[in-house]
Design a protein around this motif. Structure first.
Motif, PDB file in Angstrom:
ATOM      1  N   ALA A   8       0.823  -1.208   0.000  1.00 39.37           N
ATOM      2  CA  ALA A   8       0.000   0.000   0.000  1.00 39.37           C
ATOM      3  C   ALA A   8       0.857   1.257   0.000  1.00 39.37           C
ATOM      4  N   GLU A   9       2.014   1.203   0.686  1.00 34.48           N
ATOM      5  CA  GLU A   9       2.846   2.392   0.818  1.00 34.48           C
ATOM      6  C   GLU A   9       3.537   2.780  -0.490  1.00 34.48           C
ATOM      7  N   GLU A  10       3.490   1.914  -1.490  1.00 35.66           N
ATOM      8  CA  GLU A  10       4.249   2.154  -2.716  1.00 35.66           C
ATOM      9  C   GLU A  10       3.379   2.579  -3.894  1.00 35.66           C
ATOM     10  N   ILE A  11       2.181   3.070  -3.622  1.00 35.49           N
ATOM     11  CA  ILE A  11       1.300   3.492  -4.707  1.00 35.49           C
ATOM     12  C   ILE A  11       1.949   4.621  -5.490  1.00 35.49           C
ATOM     13  N   ASP A  12       1.869   4.523  -6.811  1.00 40.80           N
ATOM     14  CA  ASP A  12       2.456   5.513  -7.710  1.00 40.80           C
ATOM     15  C   ASP A  12       1.466   6.657  -7.899  1.00 40.80           C
ATOM     16  N   THR A  13       1.732   7.790  -7.268  1.00 35.56           N
ATOM     17  CA  THR A  13       0.800   8.914  -7.373  1.00 35.56           C
ATOM     18  C   THR A  13       0.940   9.665  -8.690  1.00 35.56           C
ATOM     19  N   SER A  14       1.819   9.199  -9.581  1.00 37.72           N
ATOM     20  CA  SER A  14       1.871   9.791 -10.917  1.00 37.72           C
ATOM     21  C   SER A  14       0.792   9.186 -11.818  1.00 37.72           C
ATOM     22  N   ARG A  20      -9.251   9.099  -6.057  1.00 36.49           N
ATOM     23  CA  ARG A  20      -9.081  10.512  -6.423  1.00 36.49           C
ATOM     24  C   ARG A  20      -9.881  10.855  -7.682  1.00 36.49           C
ATOM     25  N   ILE A  21     -10.048   9.887  -8.597  1.00 29.03           N
ATOM     26  CA  ILE A  21     -10.926  10.110  -9.758  1.00 29.03           C
ATOM     27  C   ILE A  21     -12.350  10.360  -9.263  1.00 29.03           C
ATOM     28  N   TYR A  22     -12.816   9.516  -8.334  1.00 28.25           N
ATOM     29  CA  TYR A  22     -14.159   9.683  -7.771  1.00 28.25           C
ATOM     30  C   TYR A  22     -14.287  11.041  -7.090  1.00 28.25           C
ATOM     31  N   ASN A  31      -7.381  15.853  -5.394  1.00 26.97           N
ATOM     32  CA  ASN A  31      -7.009  15.078  -6.572  1.00 26.97           C
ATOM     33  C   ASN A  31      -5.941  15.833  -7.352  1.00 26.97           C
ATOM     34  N   TYR A  32      -5.316  15.130  -8.285  1.00 24.85           N
ATOM     35  CA  TYR A  32      -4.243  15.703  -9.091  1.00 24.85           C
ATOM     36  C   TYR A  32      -4.686  15.856 -10.537  1.00 24.85           C
ATOM     37  N   GLU A  33      -3.862  16.571 -11.309  1.00 28.26           N
ATOM     38  CA  GLU A  33      -4.198  16.759 -12.724  1.00 28.26           C
ATOM     39  C   GLU A  33      -4.372  15.418 -13.436  1.00 28.26           C
ATOM     40  N   VAL A  34      -3.561  14.434 -13.072  1.00 27.27           N
ATOM     41  CA  VAL A  34      -3.655  13.125 -13.712  1.00 27.27           C
ATOM     42  C   VAL A  34      -5.019  12.481 -13.419  1.00 27.27           C
ATOM     43  N   ASP A  35      -5.555  12.718 -12.219  1.00 19.31           N
ATOM     44  CA  ASP A  35      -6.880  12.198 -11.864  1.00 19.31           C
ATOM     45  C   ASP A  35      -7.977  12.966 -12.602  1.00 19.31           C
ATOM     46  N   GLN A  36      -7.773  14.263 -12.753  1.00 28.47           N
ATOM     47  CA  GLN A  36      -8.768  15.081 -13.450  1.00 28.47           C
ATOM     48  C   GLN A  36      -8.866  14.689 -14.921  1.00 28.47           C
ATOM     49  N   PRO A 108      -2.380   6.048   0.592  1.00 32.12           N
ATOM     50  CA  PRO A 108      -1.891   6.843   1.735  1.00 32.12           C
ATOM     51  C   PRO A 108      -2.486   8.242   1.780  1.00 32.12           C
ATOM     52  N   ILE A 109      -2.849   8.781   0.619  1.00 33.19           N
ATOM     53  CA  ILE A 109      -3.433  10.128   0.595  1.00 33.19           C
ATOM     54  C   ILE A 109      -4.811  10.104   1.249  1.00 33.19           C
ATOM     55  N   VAL A 110      -5.598   9.054   0.941  1.00 36.21           N
ATOM     56  CA  VAL A 110      -6.886   8.881   1.608  1.00 36.21           C
ATOM     57  C   VAL A 110      -6.685   8.762   3.110  1.00 36.21           C
ATOM     58  N   SER A 111      -5.697   7.966   3.493  1.00 29.37           N
ATOM     59  CA  SER A 111      -5.429   7.735   4.914  1.00 29.37           C
ATOM     60  C   SER A 111      -5.087   9.045   5.627  1.00 29.37           C
TER      61      SER A 111
END
Length: 265
Positions: A8-14, A20-22, A31-36, A108-111
């Protein structure tokens, strides 16, 4: 650690993450631009997606009120996503202020956001863990601090199981959670489907995300409720599960099923 070596700690936030899409599609800011970009592509591929996600949230609200009204005082919310008001504990506390909630997510961002939201709330917890390792969730000390598995529990799997591939053995995962629950517990589950429209293009959006979208038929989703007894009206399109107001326009297009079931034995 999940079965497939996922940490879980290694999620690629790129890459886009489903939570984050939701959040973006529901009008959130976490959310980030990639999610948008992914969210915009999803909305282009499935024009009903925003009303579908809102209908899913409304299903969650009605289902939580139902299980708490049925006497359950502890909730295990797996794949909770980014905090969206009202949150599960807020909905539950409108019915019974003594409900305890353990939130679980693999981002981790949700957490971090949920930690801030729950600060000072000893009745609830947030756990960083992955649905693909259900035993680790059930055994987690911060889950056990909040949840007593000798008493009825409502497990929420809302818009999360469709991110499990068949290779992840989702029926086994749900059965592992079921087997940890005593009689009188509930399963609340919603799941995306392609039964009402071809959503191949929507699935393709998730090919670049941290989890793929795996649409299943009504019959395929009903199998997750094995060992439980579905309450009326059974598995239904999300807006039509015990609606407490007129379903919104175009509800018949919404590609989400929802159901609530009780473990009798």
């Amino acid at each position: 650690m999940g079965q497939d070596g996922f940490r879980a700690e290694e999620i690629d936030t790129s890459r886009p993450h489903p939570a984050r899409i939701y959040d973006y599609l529901l009008g959130g800011k976490d959310n980030y631009e990639v999610d948008q970009r992914a969210g915009d592509a999803l909305a282009a591929a499935a024009p009903e997606v925003r009303i579908g996600l809102r209908a899913n949230r409304e299903f969650l609200r009605r289902a939580v009120r139902y299980v708490v009204g049925s006497g359950v005082r502890q909730i295990l919310d797996i794949g909770t996503g980014l905090p969206t008001s009202p949150n599960v504990h807020e909905i539950a506390h409108e019915v019974a202020p003594d409900v305890r909630v353990a939130y679980v997510d693999n981002d981790p961002i949700v957490s971090a956001h949920a930690d801030a939201l729950l600060s000072g709330s000893g009745a609830n917890s947030i756990v960083l863990a992955d649905l693909r390792d259900p035993r680790a969730i059930v055994d987690h000390p911060d889950v056990r601090r909040v949840i007593d598995f000798d008493e009825p529990v409502a497990v929420l799997l809302v818009a999360i199981v469709h991110f499990l591939t068949d290779a992840d053995e989702p029926e086994r995962i749900v059965a592992t959670l079921r087997d940890a629950l005593p009689a009188g517990s509930f399963l609340v589950l919603s799941h995306a489907t392609g039964d009402f429209a071809d959503r191949t293009d929507a699935q393709a959006v998730y090919s670049k995300a941290t989890a793929s979208l795996n649409l299943r038929s009504r019959a395929g989703i009903e199998r997750f409720f094995e060992g439980f007894e579905l309450v009326d009206p059974g598995l239904a399109q999300a807006p039509f599960w015990r609606p407490d107001s007129p379903p919104p326009a175009r509800s018949e297009e919404i590609g989400f099923y929802g159901g609530v079931a009780r473990k009798a034995h």
